[in-house]
Structure formats: structure tokens, C-alpha cells
Design a protein around this motif. Structure first.
Motif, PDB file in Angstrom:
ATOM      1  N   THR A  51       0.833  -1.202   0.000  1.00 18.71           N
ATOM      2  CA  THR A  51       0.000   0.000   0.000  1.00 18.71           C
ATOM      3  C   THR A  51       0.869   1.254   0.000  1.00 18.71           C
ATOM      4  O   THR A  51       0.626   2.191  -0.773  1.00 18.71           O
ATOM      5  CB  THR A  51      -0.937  -0.005   1.224  1.00 18.71           C
ATOM      6  N   ILE A  78      -6.860 -11.619  -3.422  1.00 17.49           N
ATOM      7  CA  ILE A  78      -7.698 -10.741  -2.608  1.00 17.49           C
ATOM      8  C   ILE A  78      -6.866  -9.638  -1.945  1.00 17.49           C
ATOM      9  O   ILE A  78      -7.296  -8.494  -1.849  1.00 17.49           O
ATOM     10  CB  ILE A  78      -8.481 -11.574  -1.571  1.00 17.49           C
ATOM     11  N   ALA A  79      -5.657  -9.971  -1.504  1.00 16.00           N
ATOM     12  CA  ALA A  79      -4.795  -8.977  -0.838  1.00 16.00           C
ATOM     13  C   ALA A  79      -4.463  -7.826  -1.788  1.00 16.00           C
ATOM     14  O   ALA A  79      -4.499  -6.653  -1.381  1.00 16.00           O
ATOM     15  CB  ALA A  79      -3.515  -9.643  -0.330  1.00 16.00           C
ATOM     16  N   SER A  80      -4.166  -8.123  -3.050  1.00 19.26           N
ATOM     17  CA  SER A  80      -3.862  -7.064  -4.012  1.00 19.26           C
ATOM     18  C   SER A  80      -5.089  -6.214  -4.317  1.00 19.26           C
ATOM     19  O   SER A  80      -4.973  -4.997  -4.480  1.00 19.26           O
ATOM     20  CB  SER A  80      -3.311  -7.652  -5.313  1.00 19.26           C
ATOM     21  N   ALA A  81      -6.239  -6.837  -4.389  1.00 23.18           N
ATOM     22  CA  ALA A  81      -7.474  -6.080  -4.622  1.00 23.18           C
ATOM     23  C   ALA A  81      -7.692  -5.094  -3.478  1.00 23.18           C
ATOM     24  O   ALA A  81      -8.074  -3.935  -3.705  1.00 23.18           O
ATOM     25  CB  ALA A  81      -8.663  -7.024  -4.755  1.00 23.18           C
ATOM     26  N   LYS A  82      -7.399  -5.515  -2.249  1.00 18.34           N
ATOM     27  CA  LYS A  82      -7.548  -4.618  -1.088  1.00 18.34           C
ATOM     28  C   LYS A  82      -6.559  -3.461  -1.174  1.00 18.34           C
ATOM     29  O   LYS A  82      -6.898  -2.326  -0.835  1.00 18.34           O
ATOM     30  CB  LYS A  82      -7.342  -5.397   0.210  1.00 18.34           C
ATOM     31  N   VAL A  83      -5.336  -3.731  -1.626  1.00 17.85           N
ATOM     32  CA  VAL A  83      -4.342  -2.665  -1.793  1.00 17.85           C
ATOM     33  C   VAL A  83      -4.869  -1.637  -2.797  1.00 17.85           C
ATOM     34  O   VAL A  83      -4.807  -0.428  -2.550  1.00 17.85           O
ATOM     35  CB  VAL A  83      -2.968  -3.220  -2.242  1.00 17.85           C
ATOM     36  N   GLN A 128      -7.903  -0.886  -3.570  1.00 17.15           N
ATOM     37  CA  GLN A 128      -8.991  -0.111  -2.969  1.00 17.15           C
ATOM     38  C   GLN A 128      -8.450   0.885  -1.945  1.00 17.15           C
ATOM     39  O   GLN A 128      -8.909   2.032  -1.896  1.00 17.15           O
ATOM     40  CB  GLN A 128     -10.008  -1.061  -2.329  1.00 17.15           C
ATOM     41  N   LYS A 129      -7.464   0.481  -1.152  1.00 21.18           N
ATOM     42  CA  LYS A 129      -6.889   1.375  -0.133  1.00 21.18           C
ATOM     43  C   LYS A 129      -6.239   2.603  -0.747  1.00 21.18           C
ATOM     44  O   LYS A 129      -6.242   3.676  -0.140  1.00 21.18           O
ATOM     45  CB  LYS A 129      -5.831   0.631   0.702  1.00 21.18           C
ATOM     46  N   THR A 144     -10.747   2.068  -8.066  1.00 20.10           N
ATOM     47  CA  THR A 144     -12.050   1.428  -7.949  1.00 20.10           C
ATOM     48  C   THR A 144     -12.146   0.264  -8.926  1.00 20.10           C
ATOM     49  O   THR A 144     -11.520   0.273  -9.993  1.00 20.10           O
ATOM     50  CB  THR A 144     -13.206   2.421  -8.204  1.00 20.10           C
ATOM     51  N   TYR A 145     -12.947  -0.704  -8.538  1.00 18.21           N
ATOM     52  CA  TYR A 145     -13.197  -1.881  -9.378  1.00 18.21           C
ATOM     53  C   TYR A 145     -13.942  -1.453 -10.631  1.00 18.21           C
ATOM     54  O   TYR A 145     -14.947  -0.741 -10.552  1.00 18.21           O
ATOM     55  CB  TYR A 145     -14.010  -2.906  -8.582  1.00 18.21           C
ATOM     56  N   TYR A 169      -8.847  -2.574 -11.873  1.00 16.32           N
ATOM     57  CA  TYR A 169      -9.056  -1.436 -10.980  1.00 16.32           C
ATOM     58  C   TYR A 169      -8.455  -0.209 -11.638  1.00 16.32           C
ATOM     59  O   TYR A 169      -7.464  -0.328 -12.361  1.00 16.32           O
ATOM     60  CB  TYR A 169      -8.381  -1.677  -9.622  1.00 16.32           C
TER      61      TYR A 169
END
Length: 178
Positions: free
Chosen positions: A108, A136-141, A143-144, A148-149, A169
């Protein structure tokens, strides 16, 4: 010529041949390869070929593949890259972090710095990132850091005999500035 990008705990700099063994030791990990686009096995020869391509890519402003280094320990922990599409004035974000450094917020921190570089220094209009759906961890990064998706590319990549969905994203400069 890009020299260094600094954050609170990290700095990013161009790679050199002295980094080959560190990259190979970190990135030649099936756990990393399973959720990224990194080759596996990642031999020292492949790493050397990759690093040797960098100076020309950076000089031309095409790709900025940067070594991510822990400031306090001067320890290489991963890669952060932005690939430039000059025709459409956008950049593609890509990265990996060594498994021992997962879950500590490094991805992040460095991705935020690369967004700032892309928008402020390179004056890009858009930055986007492809993420394997199972990462999933990269998708959260993403978003942080404000991306946006935007959608899913169904069975977009063939990885070890299996087709994988890739989520996209993105963020526009006007939204980044706000």
C-alpha cells in the motif's frame, strides 16, 4: 532520469545487476507466482535478462520497474512497476512483495507513492491495475490507494493449465486530485 522515490519506511530505485540474487531469492516462490504474472521458476538468468532491459525502458519513459527497499535495513523486498501507454496517457501498475514482507502495509505504501509519481511527475490521466481475482490482498491494496473496481476479464490469463479471471481497478487523475 528517475533516481529514487521515498516513503516513510521505503525507497524505490532502479534495479542493478547486484540485485539479481536478492530478486531471485524473493520472487522464485510459487506462492507469489500463483497470484501474479511472474514466471515460475524464476531463474537467475531470467532475472538478469529482466534487469538488463530496465535502463533502456526507463530512459525511453516506457516502463519504470523499481526495486522496493526497506530504508532502515537497506533490504530489497519487492518490485513496483508502472508501464506507460504514451498513446492513451495512462499507466499500468504492477508489483510483487516477498512473502516474508506480506501483511505489513508495504504494498500500500509503495503503490501510493507510485500513484503520486504517475500523476504528478509523469502527468498521466489514468492509472489502472490488473489483479487476478483470487489475489484478494492485491485487490484490497488497490482499494486502499483509491482505485475502484471497473470490471472482470473472464478467463483472461492461462496460468499453469487453468484460466484465471482478472479484475481491473483504475483511477483518473481528476479523482486522484480530489
Amino acid at each position: 532520469m528517475l533516481q529514487r522515490i521515498e516513503t516513510e519506511r521505503l525507497f524505490m530505485r532502479p534495479y542493478n545487476v547486484a540485485d539479481i540474487s536478492a530478486v531471485q531469492n524473493l520472487a522464485d516462490d510459487k506462492a507469489i507466482a500463483e497470484t501474479t504474472f511472474i514466471p515460475y521458476p524464476y531463474t537467475a538468468e531470467k532475472v538478469e535478462e529482466w534487469i538488463n532491459s530496465h535502463s533502456e525502458l526507463i530512459k525511453n519513459g516506457d516502463v519504470y520497474p523499481l526495486a522496493v527497499v526497506l530504508k532502515n535495513e537497506n533490504q530489497l523486498i519487492g518490485t513496483m512497476t508502472i508501464r506507460i501507454d504514451k498513446i492513451h496517457n495512462k499507466g499500468e501498475l504492477a508489483y510483487w512483495i516477498g512473502k516474508d514482507y506480506w501483511g505489513k502495509g508495504f504494498a500500500t505504501e509503495m503503490a501510493k507513492a507510485m500513484l503520486a509519481f504517475g500523476f504528478n511527475e509523469l502527468d498521466l490521466n489514468r492509472i489502472w491495475a490488473p489483479v487476478m481475482k483470487k489475489n484478494i490482498a492485491s485487490a484490497k491494496v488497490m482499494q486502499k490507494i483509491g482505485l475502484t473496481y471497473e470490471g472482470t476479464l473472464k478467463e483472461d490469463v492461462l496460468r499453469w493449465g487453468s484460466y484465471e479471471d482478472v479484475e481491473v481497478y483504475g483511477i483518473l487523475k481528476k479523482n486522484y486530485i480530489q
